[in-house]
Enzyme design. Structure first.
Site, PDB file in Angstrom:
ATOM      1  N   ASP A 122     -10.613 -16.009 -15.289  1.00 29.33           N
ATOM      2  CA  ASP A 122     -11.406 -16.289 -14.142  1.00 29.33           C
ATOM      3  C   ASP A 122     -12.464 -17.368 -14.566  1.00 29.33           C
ATOM      4  O   ASP A 122     -13.229 -17.145 -15.402  1.00 29.33           O
ATOM      5  CB  ASP A 122     -12.024 -15.163 -13.259  1.00 29.33           C
ATOM      6  CG  ASP A 122     -12.589 -15.348 -11.702  1.00 29.33           C
ATOM      7  OD1 ASP A 122     -11.904 -16.139 -11.198  1.00 29.33           O
ATOM      8  OD2 ASP A 122     -13.715 -15.230 -11.771  1.00 29.33           O
ATOM      9  N   ASP A 149      -2.146  -1.277  -3.649  1.00 23.71           N
ATOM     10  CA  ASP A 149      -2.637  -0.557  -4.946  1.00 23.71           C
ATOM     11  C   ASP A 149      -1.225  -0.619  -5.892  1.00 23.71           C
ATOM     12  O   ASP A 149      -0.088  -1.333  -5.419  1.00 23.71           O
ATOM     13  CB  ASP A 149      -2.443   0.788  -4.650  1.00 23.71           C
ATOM     14  CG  ASP A 149      -1.343   1.324  -3.769  1.00 23.71           C
ATOM     15  OD1 ASP A 149      -0.287   1.003  -4.003  1.00 23.71           O
ATOM     16  OD2 ASP A 149      -1.975   2.216  -2.764  1.00 23.71           O
ATOM     17  N   ASP A 192      -3.840   3.983   2.852  1.00 22.55           N
ATOM     18  CA  ASP A 192      -5.197   3.756   3.292  1.00 22.55           C
ATOM     19  C   ASP A 192      -5.412   2.333   3.461  1.00 22.55           C
ATOM     20  O   ASP A 192      -6.817   1.933   3.830  1.00 22.55           O
ATOM     21  CB  ASP A 192      -6.028   4.264   2.139  1.00 22.55           C
ATOM     22  CG  ASP A 192      -5.830   3.236   0.712  1.00 22.55           C
ATOM     23  OD1 ASP A 192      -5.121   2.401   0.857  1.00 22.55           O
ATOM     24  OD2 ASP A 192      -6.548   3.646  -0.233  1.00 22.55           O
ATOM     25  N   GLU A 206      -8.073 -20.508 -15.434  1.00 23.18           N
ATOM     26  CA  GLU A 206      -8.586 -21.344 -14.185  1.00 23.18           C
ATOM     27  C   GLU A 206      -9.590 -22.339 -14.745  1.00 23.18           C
ATOM     28  O   GLU A 206     -10.783 -21.933 -14.843  1.00 23.18           O
ATOM     29  CB  GLU A 206      -9.243 -20.056 -13.268  1.00 23.18           C
ATOM     30  CG  GLU A 206      -9.599 -20.918 -11.779  1.00 23.18           C
ATOM     31  CD  GLU A 206     -10.458 -19.979 -10.785  1.00 23.18           C
ATOM     32  OE1 GLU A 206     -10.418 -20.160  -9.719  1.00 23.18           O
ATOM     33  OE2 GLU A 206     -11.041 -19.308 -11.689  1.00 23.18           O
ATOM     34  N   ASP A 236       1.044  -1.394  -0.007  1.00 25.98           N
ATOM     35  CA  ASP A 236       0.173  -0.120  -0.049  1.00 25.98           C
ATOM     36  C   ASP A 236       0.822   1.328  -0.023  1.00 25.98           C
ATOM     37  O   ASP A 236       1.761   1.512   1.056  1.00 25.98           O
ATOM     38  CB  ASP A 236      -1.077   0.029   1.185  1.00 25.98           C
ATOM     39  CG  ASP A 236      -1.604   1.235   1.449  1.00 25.98           C
ATOM     40  OD1 ASP A 236      -2.029   2.138   0.419  1.00 25.98           O
ATOM     41  OD2 ASP A 236      -1.979   1.441   2.651  1.00 25.98           O
TER      42      ASP A 236
END
Length: 541
Positions: free
Chosen positions: A214, A43, A39, A279, A35
């Site tokens: 996915d 990211d 926050d 996947e 990060d």
């Protein structure tokens, strides 16, 4: 003519063969990696700031979990805009910088594409609900109730309850194999297929080197929406994954038309040398093999190994059968963001560490593109949680298969929040010990991170480990696997006793052993003696 963004970004790469040949991948769970803003949520800029570590480790490609705009019901796998970056993870500029900096270090970047379903907040679904006669209605799967008003069939959601939710305005149900907030797309609709062609092109234009797909086995559903055969009882309070597995998913998963979709995708991606990695949770090796090669997916993850506890005979049997069904089409993984970490799953403590590295060493010699999940190289066990966020846990009483334990923040050092963030992390867990952090392990030459780094270096230095034809060496013990690949031999002794294996020819020298500090001698003639729960790599001229 000016080169495209992607052509500029990859100008220094060798294009003589697919880039994933011989590569090792690394999954980054974006929310929990690094990060940069304080926050508490990982990211893209945070990842950029840690690229030097990944280069040092020796991986070749990064798979980023979803960072798109999303309401976050399933932590990003409910996408509301496929061609943008969520403000919680940064900006498109941050993404472009990440790709550029990764490419400058010789790292490829793959993004997660989520084609089975969108977010309930995607503009497509909003229009589909608002205008029942409009063109967007058919982007999704709708069906009338049964005569008693119930769902159209007996399909279940992976995450608990029926795979159908009633839209009261229209009186029809929408299909969702996951959360109600994740409505399934209708892949028989040509518009959906055209949309995703454009999405793939859009990201490749930004320099993306491939896509992890996915739920690749779930896109197309039975046209008649027939019931699935039930093979086990379902009782109240049952873990949702157990309830899902109480059915044979004959009509909602693994339909033959899925392969046709990926043949089309291959035509989009192959000219740009972008990898398609699926996947695919098909039930049998021969059905898995349908998805790879022949102009469809480049590779598919072998997921069964991430579901097992410590069961060496079952694991080695499955691995051999799967490899032989698709020798170059399997990406071998021991963990990911959906399963308990292997150290925990394979026995915990020193045993879990030893067993995990032994299996990973074998996987590095099976061809395909193996992947590590962030922190696997540190031999991390599941994090100790103080709260829960996974909808599998939060929405189901008695759920035992929640995924939060493997998703706790990456431990970089022993500062506050283990160096992950200056603020409170999105998921609250106990801090890792100094010897479990990147900084702590880099300072200790005997730490797991150095064993994994050495393993990746051996694979890089000896391309026969993935390139040469594989020949299995028969062993008397089903808990022992052995193979030769050109100038490389690998013996995985997953049993509890030291085992001797004949390699078939003399002249072998040890190159790597998975167990730190284990005694290992040059083989006598053609016979090698391997300690328990250890994998060795040998070379010869």
């Amino acid at each position: 003519m000016r080169a495209s963004t992607s052509e500029q970004a990859t100008a220094g790469f060798d294009r003589t063969e697919p880039w994933w040949r011989g590569a090792v991948g690394y999954e980054i769970y974006v929310r929990s990696f690094a990060d940069s803003t304080g926050d508490g949520v990982g990211d893209l800029a945070g990842i950029t700031g840690r690229l030097d570590y990944l280069s040092w480790l020796g991986v070749d490609a990064l798979w980023l979990t979803p960072f798109y705009p999303s309401p976050g019901h399933d932590h990003g796998y409910d996408v509301s805009d496929y061609c943008a970056v969520s403000s919680r993870h940064g900006t498109l500029h941050d993404f472009d910088v990440l790709v550029s900096e990764a490419h400058r270090r010789g790292l490829r970047v793959m993004v997660d594409i989520v084609p089975n379903h969108t977010s309930i907040e995607h503009e497509w679904f909003a229009r589909a609900r608002r205008d029942q006669g409009g063109p967007d209605r058919d982007r999704y799967l709708w069906a009338d109730p049964t005569p008693d008003g119930g769902p159209p069939n007996n399909w279940l959601s992976h995450f608990g309850g029926p795979a159908w939710t009633l839209d009261e305005a229209s009186g029809q149900y929408w299909c969702h194999l996951f959360l109600p907030e994740q409505p399934d797309l209708n892949w028989r609709n040509p518009t959906v297929r055209d949309d995703f062609d454009s999405i793939l092109e859009w990201w490749m234009d930004r320099g993306v080197d491939g896509f992890r797909v996915d739920v690749a086995h779930g896109l197309v559903k039975d046209t008649q929406l027939r019931d699935n055969p039930q093979i086990a009882p379902v009782v109240p309070g049952m873990d949702p994954f157990d309830a899902f597995n109480a059915f044979e998913h004959r009509h909602d998963m693994d339909q033959s038309e899925n392969v046709e979709i990926f043949r089309r995708w291959n035509q989009v991606c192959a000219p740009r040398q972008a990898m398609l990695l699926g996947e695919v949770n098909a039930p049998w090796p021969n059905r898995m093999a349908r998805y790879v090669g022949a102009g469809a997916l480049d590779q598919a993850f072998f997921l069964q190994s991430a579901f097992l506890g410590w069961d060496p005979e079952t694991l080695l049997t499955m691995v051999r059968v799967m490899h032989d069904a698709a020798p170059h089409g399997i990406s071998w993984v021991l963990s990911n963001h959906d399963r308990s970490r292997p150290v925990t799953r394979l026995g915990g403590g020193e045993a879990g560490v030893r067993r995990s590295l032994a299996v990973s060493t074998l996987f590095m010699a099976l061809g395909g593109t193996p992947f590590l999940f962030q922190g696997e190289e540190l031999a991390l066990a599941d994090g100790v949680l103080r709260d829960y966020h996974d909808p599998v846990s939060v929405r189901n009483d008695g759920a035992t298969s929640g995924r939060d334990g493997c998703r706790t923040p990456m431990p970089w050092d022993s500062s506050a929040q283990n160096g992950f963030s200056a603020g409170d992390p999105w998921i609250d867990s106990e801090p890792r010990l100094p010897e479990q952090t990147v900084a702590g392990q880099q300072a200790d030459p005997d730490a797991p991170v150095h064993r994994y780094r050495s393993l990746l270096d051996v694979r890089r230095q000896h391309p026969d480990m993935w390139r040469a034809p594989l020949e299995w060496i028969e062993t008397a013990n089903p808990q022992v696997a052995a193979l030769r690949r050109g100038t490389i031999a690998v013996v995985a002794n997953l049993s509890e006793r030291r085992t001797s294996v004949r390699l078939g020819s003399p002249g072998w020298e040890p190159a790597f052993t998975s167990q730190q500090g284990s005694r290992f001698d040059t083989p006598a003639h053609d016979t090698v003696s391997v300690p328990p729960e250890t994998t060795i790599v040998l070379t010869r001229e």
